[in-house]
Scaffold this active site. Structure first.
Site, mmCIF file in Angstrom:
data_model
loop_
_atom_site.group_PDB
_atom_site.id
_atom_site.type_symbol
_atom_site.label_atom_id
_atom_site.label_comp_id
_atom_site.label_asym_id
_atom_site.label_seq_id
_atom_site.Cartn_x
_atom_site.Cartn_y
_atom_site.Cartn_z
ATOM 1 N N HIS A 1 0.911 -1.190 -0.078
ATOM 2 C CA HIS A 1 -0.112 -0.018 -0.039
ATOM 3 C C HIS A 1 0.808 1.409 0.133
ATOM 4 O O HIS A 1 0.401 2.256 -0.643
ATOM 5 C CB HIS A 1 -1.053 0.026 1.163
ATOM 6 C CG HIS A 1 -2.166 1.084 1.221
ATOM 7 N ND1 HIS A 1 -2.167 2.111 1.787
ATOM 8 C CD2 HIS A 1 -3.189 1.063 0.353
ATOM 9 C CE1 HIS A 1 -3.202 3.013 1.592
ATOM 10 N NE2 HIS A 1 -3.932 2.214 0.844
ATOM 11 N N CYS A 2 1.821 1.361 0.950
ATOM 12 C CA CYS A 2 2.910 2.423 0.806
ATOM 13 C C CYS A 2 3.630 2.688 -0.576
ATOM 14 O O CYS A 2 3.858 3.892 -0.750
ATOM 15 C CB CYS A 2 3.963 2.032 1.569
ATOM 16 S SG CYS A 2 3.364 1.676 3.319
#
Length: 338
Positions: A327-328
């Site tokens: 997600h980062c």
């Protein structure tokens, strides 16, 4: 700001290049990126930022060797300091039925409270992307990383007190003023405040390692089963808060438990490994796995929560050494005309 499951026009990534972020693991991290791109291009376009023409050609060669449809990958040559586009990149917004249908927020980025001065230059990335995007850019005048918030597209936003109320972000803003700013620039009516993030997280408790919306009325929340683990008490407190929270419509949220992988150690201590750092793509959910027994459990939980998408585990043992996961390193660009 629409929910992450709103149909995407594309997913943005920044090709990894800094060996200080992933010491002695750059080749493994590049292979993880290739796998992420391979899965994303099955359902949407990938927009990939690289530093220059030489980097683009090298990456193209890697993708071709992996039999990836390079026609589904659009390159943008734009020098960056590092690859965490979730946190410093554009935060896209839609105006259903209106013109223009798409815009984005350009929040302030100070490298997670000034921890990494060499990365502060990435604060300029959204502004430098503006000519390519060709849509309005808003400047909220507040430091905020994309991993510190999660929305359901129906007026609710998840975040943590540890991060958004930390004095190293916006020392002049009170809780109520932060809520007002989120309401103005994300179009949310409810800010759900959790407490702390997980051990090893250098972001001061990003919510995308803790709890995520998986539908307008359902939140998946991490829980640690070992009461001796450093994450046990903070995650139990977050769980209790969510179970006691009502939606803006007066209904309780459904809260599903997601296991933790257990302690994973890096060179300087514990790494912030969490299955909650998944990314919701158009046709799939890409989930970081860590070679732990709970990998299968987490994938099964998420598959039940996303019955219309294929849940795909992507080994992220090397990626997490950079203190972030799938997600980062991703940023969704929603379709503005849906």
């Amino acid at each position: 700001m629409p929910a992450e499951w709103h149909p995407h026009e594309a997913t943005w990534l920044v090709w990894p290049k800094d060996p200080r972020t992933w010491p002695e693991r750059m080749e493994q991290v590049e292979r993880i990126y290739v796998r992420i791109i391979a899965n994303l291009t099955e359902g949407e376009q990938v927009r990939l930022i690289v530093d220059d023409a030489d980097a683009e050609q090298r990456v193209r060669n890697l993708l071709v060797r992996a039999a990836i449809a390079v026609s589904r990958v659009q390159f943008l040559q734009l020098p960056t300091a590092d690859s965490w586009i979730r946190d410093y990149g554009p935060n896209f917004l839609i105006r259903p039925g209106g013109q223009p249908p798409l815009a984005f927020n350009d929040w302030g980025f100070n490298a997670w409270g000034g921890k990494y001065p060499e990365l502060v230059s990435d604060d300029s990335v959204p502004r430098r992307m503006e000519p390519q995007l060709g849509v309005p850019r808003f400047s909220p005048g507040m430091v905020l990383e994309g991993g510190s918030i999660d929305v359901n597209g129906r007026g609710a936003c998840l975040t943590t007190e540890q991060c958004l109320l930390h004095p190293n972000r916006n020392p002049d803003l009170t809780r109520s003023r932060i809520e007002h700013r989120l309401g103005e620039y994300l179009s949310v009516d409810q800010v759900i405040w959790l407490g702390k993030g997980i051990a090893g997280d250098d972001t001061d408790g990003h919510v995308d390692d803790v709890a995520r919306f998986v539908s307008p009325d359902t939140i998946v929340c991490c829980r640690e089963e070992d009461p001796r683990d450093a994450n046990f008490q903070p995650l139990e407190e977050n769980w209790k808060r969510l179970r006691a929270t009502l939606s803006p419509f007066g209904e309780p949220y459904k809260v599903a438990a997601l296991p933790m992988p257990g302690p994973i150690e890096g060179g300087d201590g514990r790494l912030p490994a969490s299955y909650a750092n998944f990314y919701i793509a158009n046709h799939a959910v890409l989930v970081p796995t860590f070679g732990q027994p709970n990998d299968r459990v987490a994938l099964a939980v998420l598959q039940e929560l996303f019955p219309k998408r294929k849940v795909i585990g992507i080994g992220s043992e090397a990626l997490i050494w950079g203190l972030g996961a799938i997600h980062c390193v991703t940023q969704q660009q929603p379709r503005g005309n849906v």
